[in-house]
Write a protein that holds these residues in place. Structure first.
Motif, PDB file in Angstrom:
ATOM      1  N   LEU A   1     110.832 -15.264  -5.687  1.00 23.01           N
ATOM      2  CA  LEU A   1     112.163 -15.797  -5.427  1.00 23.01           C
ATOM      3  C   LEU A   1     112.567 -15.586  -3.968  1.00 23.01           C
ATOM      4  O   LEU A   1     113.128 -16.487  -3.337  1.00 23.01           O
ATOM      5  CB  LEU A   1     113.181 -15.131  -6.360  1.00 23.01           C
ATOM      6  N   ALA A   2     112.257 -14.434  -3.424  1.00 23.67           N
ATOM      7  CA  ALA A   2     112.583 -14.157  -2.026  1.00 23.67           C
ATOM      8  C   ALA A   2     111.817 -15.083  -1.087  1.00 23.67           C
ATOM      9  O   ALA A   2     112.374 -15.579  -0.099  1.00 23.67           O
ATOM     10  CB  ALA A   2     112.278 -12.701  -1.697  1.00 23.67           C
ATOM     11  N   ILE A   3     110.560 -15.347  -1.384  1.00 18.71           N
ATOM     12  CA  ILE A   3     109.765 -16.261  -0.558  1.00 18.71           C
ATOM     13  C   ILE A   3     110.315 -17.679  -0.656  1.00 18.71           C
ATOM     14  O   ILE A   3     110.414 -18.398   0.345  1.00 18.71           O
ATOM     15  CB  ILE A   3     108.282 -16.198  -0.958  1.00 18.71           C
ATOM     16  N   ALA A   4     110.690 -18.101  -1.847  1.00 21.68           N
ATOM     17  CA  ALA A   4     111.248 -19.442  -2.024  1.00 21.68           C
ATOM     18  C   ALA A   4     112.570 -19.590  -1.277  1.00 21.68           C
ATOM     19  O   ALA A   4     112.817 -20.620  -0.647  1.00 21.68           O
ATOM     20  CB  ALA A   4     111.430 -19.741  -3.509  1.00 21.68           C
ATOM     21  N   VAL A   5     113.408 -18.583  -1.331  1.00 18.95           N
ATOM     22  CA  VAL A   5     114.690 -18.625  -0.619  1.00 18.95           C
ATOM     23  C   VAL A   5     114.450 -18.651   0.895  1.00 18.95           C
ATOM     24  O   VAL A   5     115.110 -19.403   1.627  1.00 18.95           O
ATOM     25  CB  VAL A   5     115.583 -17.438  -1.032  1.00 18.95           C
TER      26      VAL A   5
ATOM     27  N   THR B   1     113.184 -22.161   1.888  1.00 15.39           N
ATOM     28  CA  THR B   1     114.270 -23.143   1.825  1.00 15.39           C
ATOM     29  C   THR B   1     115.239 -22.962   2.985  1.00 15.39           C
ATOM     30  O   THR B   1     115.674 -23.933   3.605  1.00 15.39           O
ATOM     31  CB  THR B   1     115.013 -23.024   0.487  1.00 15.39           C
ATOM     32  N   THR B   2     115.556 -21.736   3.302  1.00 16.00           N
ATOM     33  CA  THR B   2     116.478 -21.457   4.395  1.00 16.00           C
ATOM     34  C   THR B   2     115.888 -21.883   5.730  1.00 16.00           C
ATOM     35  O   THR B   2     116.572 -22.508   6.546  1.00 16.00           O
ATOM     36  CB  THR B   2     116.826 -19.955   4.428  1.00 16.00           C
ATOM     37  N   SER B   3     114.623 -21.569   5.953  1.00 21.88           N
ATOM     38  CA  SER B   3     114.014 -21.954   7.225  1.00 21.88           C
ATOM     39  C   SER B   3     113.875 -23.467   7.337  1.00 21.88           C
ATOM     40  O   SER B   3     114.058 -24.033   8.421  1.00 21.88           O
ATOM     41  CB  SER B   3     112.655 -21.279   7.401  1.00 21.88           C
TER      42      SER B   3
ATOM     43  N   ALA C   1     115.864 -25.689   5.938  1.00 23.57           N
ATOM     44  CA  ALA C   1     117.211 -26.216   6.154  1.00 23.57           C
ATOM     45  C   ALA C   1     117.683 -25.963   7.583  1.00 23.57           C
ATOM     46  O   ALA C   1     118.471 -26.733   8.130  1.00 23.57           O
ATOM     47  CB  ALA C   1     118.186 -25.580   5.169  1.00 23.57           C
ATOM     48  N   PHE C   2     117.202 -24.909   8.201  1.00 21.70           N
ATOM     49  CA  PHE C   2     117.597 -24.596   9.569  1.00 21.70           C
ATOM     50  C   PHE C   2     116.842 -25.445  10.586  1.00 21.70           C
ATOM     51  O   PHE C   2     117.422 -25.955  11.538  1.00 21.70           O
ATOM     52  CB  PHE C   2     117.357 -23.108   9.852  1.00 21.70           C
ATOM     53  N   PHE C   3     115.524 -25.613  10.416  1.00 18.30           N
ATOM     54  CA  PHE C   3     114.707 -26.298  11.417  1.00 18.30           C
ATOM     55  C   PHE C   3     114.673 -27.813  11.261  1.00 18.30           C
ATOM     56  O   PHE C   3     114.317 -28.518  12.194  1.00 18.30           O
ATOM     57  CB  PHE C   3     113.279 -25.753  11.412  1.00 18.30           C
ATOM     58  N   TRP C   4     114.997 -28.356  10.112  1.00 17.50           N
ATOM     59  CA  TRP C   4     114.961 -29.802   9.911  1.00 17.50           C
ATOM     60  C   TRP C   4     115.902 -30.533  10.873  1.00 17.50           C
ATOM     61  O   TRP C   4     115.478 -31.469  11.546  1.00 17.50           O
ATOM     62  CB  TRP C   4     115.287 -30.136   8.460  1.00 17.50           C
ATOM     63  N   PRO C   5     117.176 -30.148  10.970  1.00 15.86           N
ATOM     64  CA  PRO C   5     118.069 -30.864  11.901  1.00 15.86           C
ATOM     65  C   PRO C   5     117.665 -30.667  13.359  1.00 15.86           C
ATOM     66  O   PRO C   5     117.848 -31.558  14.171  1.00 15.86           O
ATOM     67  CB  PRO C   5     119.447 -30.257  11.649  1.00 15.86           C
ATOM     68  N   ILE C   6     117.123 -29.516  13.701  1.00 14.42           N
ATOM     69  CA  ILE C   6     116.714 -29.264  15.081  1.00 14.42           C
ATOM     70  C   ILE C   6     115.538 -30.159  15.448  1.00 14.42           C
ATOM     71  O   ILE C   6     115.488 -30.732  16.533  1.00 14.42           O
ATOM     72  CB  ILE C   6     116.360 -27.780  15.277  1.00 14.42           C
ATOM     73  N   THR C   7     114.589 -30.313  14.546  1.00 14.10           N
ATOM     74  CA  THR C   7     113.392 -31.090  14.826  1.00 14.10           C
ATOM     75  C   THR C   7     113.706 -32.567  14.969  1.00 14.10           C
ATOM     76  O   THR C   7     113.180 -33.242  15.848  1.00 14.10           O
ATOM     77  CB  THR C   7     112.362 -30.888  13.698  1.00 14.10           C
TER      78      THR C   7
END
Length: 66
Positions: free
Chosen positions: A9-13, A16-18, A20-26
């Motif tokens: 669960l921690a790896i999945a979170v 997902t967080t990374s 969601a963070f890098f998609w708009p930047i890229t």
């Protein structure tokens, strides 16, 4: 909750967080990051070699010479 499920669960979170963070930047520039200008493409071809395959002469196949 078992330790294995907690780690999964921690790896999945974290994934997902990374994402969601890098998609708009890229993709915020509006152009695809894999498109190159002609100058960049020429430099890449000089550095890595051309993408055009050269014909093989007789005996130049990739096999050992023994």
């Amino acid at each position: 909750m078992s330790r294995v499920r907690f780690v999964m669960l921690a790896i999945a979170v974290a994934a997902t967080t990374s994402a969601a963070f890098f998609w708009p930047i890229t993709y915020s520039t509006g152009i695809a990051p894999w498109t190159f200008t002609e100058e960049q493409r020429a430099y890449r071809d000089r550095f890595f070699g051309s993408h055009v395959e050269r014909p093989l002469n007789e005996g130049q196949e990739m096999r050992p010479r023994w």
